[in-house]
Design an enzyme around this catalytic site. Structure first.
Site, PDB file in Angstrom:
ATOM      1  N   GLU A  40       0.219  -3.094  11.933  1.00 31.68           N
ATOM      2  CA  GLU A  40      -0.081  -2.331  13.146  1.00 31.68           C
ATOM      3  C   GLU A  40      -0.213  -3.233  14.374  1.00 31.68           C
ATOM      4  O   GLU A  40       0.108  -2.810  15.486  1.00 31.68           O
ATOM      5  CB  GLU A  40      -1.349  -1.497  12.950  1.00 31.68           C
ATOM      6  N   PRO A  51      -6.285  -2.158  14.347  1.00 36.96           N
ATOM      7  CA  PRO A  51      -5.662  -3.434  14.717  1.00 36.96           C
ATOM      8  C   PRO A  51      -4.832  -3.338  16.006  1.00 36.96           C
ATOM      9  O   PRO A  51      -4.382  -4.353  16.526  1.00 36.96           O
ATOM     10  CB  PRO A  51      -4.748  -3.760  13.527  1.00 36.96           C
ATOM     11  N   HIS A  61      -7.940   8.137   6.176  1.00 43.05           N
ATOM     12  CA  HIS A  61      -6.883   9.046   6.606  1.00 43.05           C
ATOM     13  C   HIS A  61      -7.487  10.234   7.358  1.00 43.05           C
ATOM     14  O   HIS A  61      -6.843  11.249   7.521  1.00 43.05           O
ATOM     15  CB  HIS A  61      -6.091   9.564   5.398  1.00 43.05           C
TER      16      HIS A  61
HETATM   17  C1  LIG Z   1      -3.110  -0.635   7.758  1.00 42.67           C
HETATM   18  C2  LIG Z   1      -2.361   0.390   7.024  1.00 42.67           C
HETATM   19  N1  LIG Z   1      -1.222   0.867   7.542  1.00 42.67           N
HETATM   20  C3  LIG Z   1      -0.527   1.826   6.905  1.00 42.67           C
HETATM   21  C4  LIG Z   1      -0.959   2.316   5.704  1.00 42.67           C
HETATM   22  C5  LIG Z   1      -0.190   3.429   5.023  1.00 42.67           C
HETATM   23  N2  LIG Z   1       0.425   2.915   3.794  1.00 42.67           N
HETATM   24  C6  LIG Z   1      -0.172   3.056   2.612  1.00 42.67           C
HETATM   25  S1  LIG Z   1       0.662   2.270   1.391  1.00 42.67           S
HETATM   26  C7  LIG Z   1       1.868   1.773   2.470  1.00 42.67           C
HETATM   27  C8  LIG Z   1       3.002   0.959   1.958  1.00 42.67           C
HETATM   28  C9  LIG Z   1       2.547  -0.234   1.181  1.00 42.67           C
HETATM   29  O1  LIG Z   1       3.632  -0.919   0.672  1.00 42.67           O
HETATM   30  P1  LIG Z   1       3.441  -2.234  -0.155  1.00 42.67           P
HETATM   31  O2  LIG Z   1       2.508  -3.147   0.563  1.00 42.67           O
HETATM   32  O3  LIG Z   1       4.766  -2.772  -0.503  1.00 42.67           O
HETATM   33  O4  LIG Z   1       2.639  -1.788  -1.448  1.00 42.67           O
HETATM   34  P2  LIG Z   1       3.114  -0.747  -2.569  1.00 42.67           P
HETATM   35  O5  LIG Z   1       2.558   0.579  -2.176  1.00 42.67           O
HETATM   36  O6  LIG Z   1       4.580  -0.794  -2.634  1.00 42.67           O
HETATM   37  O7  LIG Z   1       2.455  -1.230  -3.814  1.00 42.67           O
HETATM   38  C10 LIG Z   1       1.597   2.206   3.758  1.00 42.67           C
HETATM   39  C11 LIG Z   1       2.443   1.952   4.916  1.00 42.67           C
HETATM   40  C12 LIG Z   1      -2.161   1.791   5.213  1.00 42.67           C
HETATM   41  N3  LIG Z   1      -2.683   2.210   4.063  1.00 42.67           N
HETATM   42  N4  LIG Z   1      -2.831   0.832   5.877  1.00 42.67           N
END
Ligand SMILES: Cc1ncc(C[n+]2csc(CCOP(=O)(O)OP(=O)(O)O)c2C)c(N)n1
Ligand SMILES: Cc1ncc(C[n+]2csc(CCOP(=O)(O)OP(=O)(O)O)c2C)c(N)n1
Ligand SMILES: [Mg+2]
Ligand SMILES: [Mg+2]
Lengths: 357, 329, 329, 357
Positions: B63, B92, B132
């Site tokens: 962010e 952030p 959320h």
């Molecule tokens: C600061 C923040 N931004 C956005 C999100 C929304 N969000 C939840 S999981 C995710 C993707 C995460 O991807 P990755 O780090 O590759 O982990 P994975 O879920 O694939 O294990 C996002 C964008 C969040 N939880 N926290």
């Protein structure tokens, strides 16, 4: 040409997708038998995952983040840790957490919308699930710093995703791990996707492991579907951490076989073929093949164990389903160590509203 | 014509984005999963297919990055519309919003500026996981140089978003996710923006003024309905543009009703409701016949979803407060 | 005895830090330049020499890092006291403060907690460069689970900082840098903490209540003095602990005086003064004989130093507001 | 051992501290003559710096961040840029800014507490001085992204310090530069200190250049006191940026010969010997020696030029000193494109206060 510095990133794989070994077992795995309890744990986790998804689909659970396909990485990370170490997970590493004592009912409670899921009966100092991506990495660095300052022989282990490795908090964690030479292991679980954003869109770096170079950390890339490689990578990182050699970044290459969460529909953004291909490399089949070849596992055992897992997990599910909602005043509990004077009136009002006919 | 179909609030957002993307080359949309996935709430659904990946940009998962890139682009003459995926993830971004977006024009005496929009799905009540469900408008309302906007109907979402994108200054556009799909209405895709500095009087009344914004407009209108049944005539004001605040509309209403109840979802202490109540104490003292009341979230965190509805203002809570006020005369 | 020498506010901070470092092994101090340099304001002067580099930690130059490490350490049983070098640099800390520090205990149902202090030199008026003069307490006052504390004298700085460090929950401790060295007083190094939830009545009066905090306590007391010359008796309340707020003390005073002027340095709209005025509108309506007034920074950025004193509340502005209030009866 | 990736960081130095060349001049410097105007610019900057410090010491300027010792890096960076490029400085790169048209009076105005200093008559799209460390790097990435999206042949150049390279915003900038393959040059000016914190405390990385590896960027470490090396490094980075090869991180090794700012006292935290040693490697002497050896410069020229610089700068100082304070309503100017209705009353009140007898 004068060279200021050179770097090399090693890649670890021992157990190939076909279940054969590419060479001798590494120090982390004294013998094939040692893999058996972890293999069973992987099956347990997968059983849990399936049941949790089903609970969500039937309206008995909120949004749930599945771990299908990540079992070797998760279980391997959990297996490598000592009880006194501290684990800082993101939100889907149940395999690692179960090994540390977190209960399935706690996982369900959390995704079921109840804070009490975070009150692990098990590892009391571990961090709860962490929604703001990768902030757990930096908290883990703080934990590691506290171990170092208090001269405790403990290691902090944090996990994040490929997406999470773009987050500034991840960089802050590796920067401070390097600056203070912290007993920290940063595990980047590269499952190819961050919701709909593919690994390639996150960064121009050819590996995620190399991010550790930015902080002067040890870097390693690992086949995260190979339990043996996971265990060996973690062994090395823990050894370095404990001997004062500082932090590591390990990239575990795996794949998210499920949707991102139950709220997601991956068909919107990724092709079927990719998923099919990924199933050929998933962690469970290759290990089963290996253990079967070693005569350590067979179909009968598997059937019995899966049945056993189902029973064990149903007990947990029932415990979750039977747990009554917290009373309304729980909102005010644990807000401060002691509720400030000012808030008593609000708490009383909330309770009074409940009591109205 | 597609105009002729009633649409939900979130579709009105998509419609406004598409309108501006079509009509202004300098508009780009960026955020996590806004591309092919169309956003986790589907606010950008279809935009990537229509406008391509150079107008609709998926960002790396950070962010700070989103905020910084947005300010950088805006200060070089583009009109970026950034998305924070959820309210709980925009913290952030605060540094860039406060230190750069809000100050770019001021600091450079107009040489550079920051015509950007930050869209933030906002608030609780959707049974979502932790972080959320936050109502954090107060982070921005004490920051000069910003506009904080909060639509509460499909039509206002459309008109205010157009205005926000066209505004030459940074706008925080907070979307009440709980009512994203509450109801549909006809929203002509006519490119007509709404003003960014007036409150909307949603219902006329003479006994009490109910002031609110965002998703609570729903409960507040329902409360007004309930009060009407008891013979209490409530005026309902939607403060859709929190800052700069149009207090004149509120003061005018209080001059008529003599009573004011403020409803919002954020925690009470130092929530934006405090500003409205403060203005009442400063400017409406002699009009008020009853103490002002705030019906808000408690001064706790919004709990995980098993308890969240008990945290939020409800029709009952609003009605009770209004009745306490009308007991005074 | 070294206790016997009068000390300035900033020295009282150093004294409190040293006291707790001596008496509690789990206390560590961290921040940029807090080590051998003793902090850019000298708040940590000498601590590194006395307590060593494992208790007084210079950090890499990143406020996110400072906040994250602090939360990490605090949640593992240490009592870190972190410094943001200037108010304008704490925005990147907001994410960790709001998402983790304020929620650690709540989220884990008491399993983990976050006994940390964040020290933030705060406010304008020292002819400093940009981003060295901000009054941004309102960023934190709407966040449940935090305490926001603001000392305004050497003795209160000492007692409140001890309390903040010992408090089991996160405390944002905002230091009014303009009065760091305003005057000296005897502050016995006796380890006596002050309560974290009461306002201080600094001057008794019967005609009007002046409510303020931080550096403006200076101008407010001077204004009270000036008003006394004109026969107006002003009570002065220092809201040293903004949240959780002790409104009872303020309400009690207003019950006596019937008038209230709130003075603060931050921009007016949605500044913390709004909360106090709001509480007046809710709880003191029938005691007030005059509208509440706020004397604050304008709703603009605090300008660079050539103009900054014109931005800040002044004795004149406070006196004028008080006289407008006392014109009502 | 399987290797996933290897990296090498090149180090550039052409003009050694003794003023001799270690090899032929690189492509960025066609001949020795080309260095002359830049050398003169370095002297001009140093003259400015000295006078600004004096102004501060006599109470005619607020806190001022000197650039003593950084002249080769700053001037080299400025010289490498085209007018249509965008520069995002931190707060002491006057040498680069002067080359782009920023006026000394603007620098003084800014440090003199007047926003109008940021209203450069010169490079209208350049960023103003940036106090929140390294945030300029990420804004520059945004600028570079806008160039790329609009298919403009422009490059964004940002500078930050060794301390600044620890900042998460710096990491975010390099991460996005890699992810989007941006025309961005991130210049890390490593002057050994971040106020009182030495380079070694910032990070465990052996070079700051290698941070670029984390984003898949080109990395280079350069003798920042060697104008020739600075020019060559920048030439390569610009070429890469313009040809679509993406971003670079360049570490310029130099030294902060002055206190951090006029508000600082470096004697508190660093040893005399270190500063003495640094003076032996500073950028001006070696280049003078080289140009003198090449018969391109002599004492008489130097005397005349210094005198000329003094005059030029005095004109600027006078312009600064004579500039009247902004009226009180300037606080409300440029807050928004148009002052919102709500604020008219506040503005009027502020003006009324001024008019009181
Ligand atoms: C600061 C923040 N931004 C956005 C999100 C929304 N969000 C939840 S999981 C995710 C993707 C995460 O991807 P990755 O780090 O590759 O982990 P994975 O879920 O694939 O294990 C996002 C964008 C969040 N939880 N926290
Ligand atoms: C976000 C932020 N934190 C702290 C500061 C205070 N500060 C100003 S300069 C500085 C040190 C910068 O060191 P470095 O990046 O090496 O640059 P240099 O001054 O040496 O050129 C610090 C800590 C700041 N300006 N911004
Ligand atoms: Mg992923
Ligand atoms: Mg430096």
């Amino acid at each position: 040409m004068t060279v200021a510095a050179t770097f090399e990133i090693e890649y670890l794989q021992y157990l190939k997708p076909d279940g054969s070994l590419s060479g001798p077992l590494p120090p982390a795995v004294p013998n094939a038998e040692a893999l058996l309890p972890l293999f069973k744990q992987m099956l347990y986790v997968r059983t849990f995952d399936t049941k949790a998804i089903a609970l969500q689909r039937t309206g008995k659970l909120g949004t749930y983040a599945a771990c299908l396909g990540h079992e070797a990485t998760h279980v391997g990370i959990g297996a490598s840790m000592k009880p006194e170490d501290v684990f800082a997970p993101s939100y889907r590493e149940y395999g690692a957490q179960f090994m540390r004592g977190v209960k399935p009912r706690e996982v369900l409670m959390y995704w079921g919308g109840d804070e009490r899921g975070n009150d692990f009966e098990g590892p009391r100092n571990d961090y709860p699930w962490c929604v703001p991506i990768s902030t757990q990495c930096l908290m883990a660095a703080g934990a590691a710093l506290s171990f170092k300052l208090r001269k405790q022989d403990r290691v902090a282990v944090a996990t994040c995703g490929d997406g999470g490795s773009s987050k500034t908090d991840f960089y802050a964690a590796l920067n401070s791990a390097g600056a203070y030479s912290l007993p920290l292991v940063l595990c980047v679980i590269n499952n190819g996707w961050a919701i709909s954003v593919p690994r390639a869109s996150q960064t121009g770096a050819q590996t995620l492991a190399q991010k550790g170079i930015a902080g002067g950390l040890h870097c390693l890339q690992v086949d995260g579907n190979d339990l043996v490689a996971v265990l060996e990578a973690m062994r090395r990182a823990h050894e370095r951490a404990r001997s004062g050699e500082g932090g590591s970044v390990i990239e575990f290459m795996t794949y998210r076989l499920h949707d991102h969460t139950t709220a997601d529909d991956a068909r919107r953004y990724r092709g079927e073929q990719e998923v099919k291909d990924a199933w050929l490399k998933e962690p469970f089949l290759r290990l089963r093949k290996f253990l079967t070849d070693q005569k350590l596992w067979d179909e009968a055992q598997e059937k019995a164990w899966i049945e056993e897992c189902g029973k064990l997990i149903d007990v947990e599910i029932n415990a979750y389903l039977e747990c009554p909602v917290q009373p309304v005043e729980a909102m005010f509990d644990f807000l401060y160590a002691e509720l400030p004077e000012e808030l008593h009136a609000q708490r009383a009002a909330a309770i009074a509203l409940e009591k109205r006919p | 014509m597609s105009d002729a179909k009633p649409i939900a609030l979130i579709e009105a957002i998509t419609q406004a984005l598409a309108y501006e993307l079509r009509n202004d080359d300098s508009v780009v949309v960026l955020g996590e999963d806004v591309g092919i996935n169309g956003g986790v709430f589907r606010a950008t659904a279809g935009l990537s297919a229509t406008f391509g990946t150079e107008r609709i940009l998926d960002t790396p998962l950070d962010e700070t990055t989103i905020a910084g890139l947005t300010v950088g682009m805006a200060s070089q003459g583009m009109r970026p519309v950034a998305e924070a995926q959820f309210d709980g993830f925009m913290y952030p971004m605060v540094d860039f919003i406060v230190c750069h977006a809000a100050r770019m024009r001021y600091r450079t005496r107009g040489r550079l500026s920051c015509p950007m929009v930050l869209r933030v799905p906002w608030g609780g009540g959707i049974r979502a996981p932790e972080h959320h469900s936050e109502a954090n408008e107060s982070i921005f309302t004490n920051v000069p140089g910003l506009r904080v906007v909060m639509p509460s109907s499909p039509a206002r979402a459309y008109g205010l978003l157009l205005a926000a994108i066209r505004d030459p200054d940074p706008v925080i556009y907070m979307e009440p996710k709980r009512i994203y799909r509450q109801y549909k209405e006809l929203v002509p895709d006519d490119g007509e923006a709404l003003p960014l500095d007036v409150c909307f009087v949603l219902r006329d009344g003479s006994d009490i003024t109910l002031v609110t914004w965002g998703a609570q407009v729903k409960e507040t209108l329902e409360a007004a309905e309930a009060l009407a049944k008891d013979g209490i005539s409530a005026e309902v004001i939607d403060v859709a543009t929190l800052t700069p605040l149009d207090f004149a509309t509120i003061a005018e209403s209080i001059a008529k009703t003599g009573r004011c109840v403020i409803v919002h979802e954020a925690a009470k202490t130092a929530g934006f409701g405090a500003e409205i109540a403060a203005r009442c104490a400063e400017e409406c003292m002699f009009d008020l016949v009853a103490p002002v009341e705030r019906v808000t979230g408690y001064d706790t965190h919004i709990p995980l979803f098993r308890l969240e509805m008990k945290y939020l203002p409800s029709v009952d809570k609003i009605v009770a407060a209004a009745k306490r006020a009308t007991a005074h005369s």
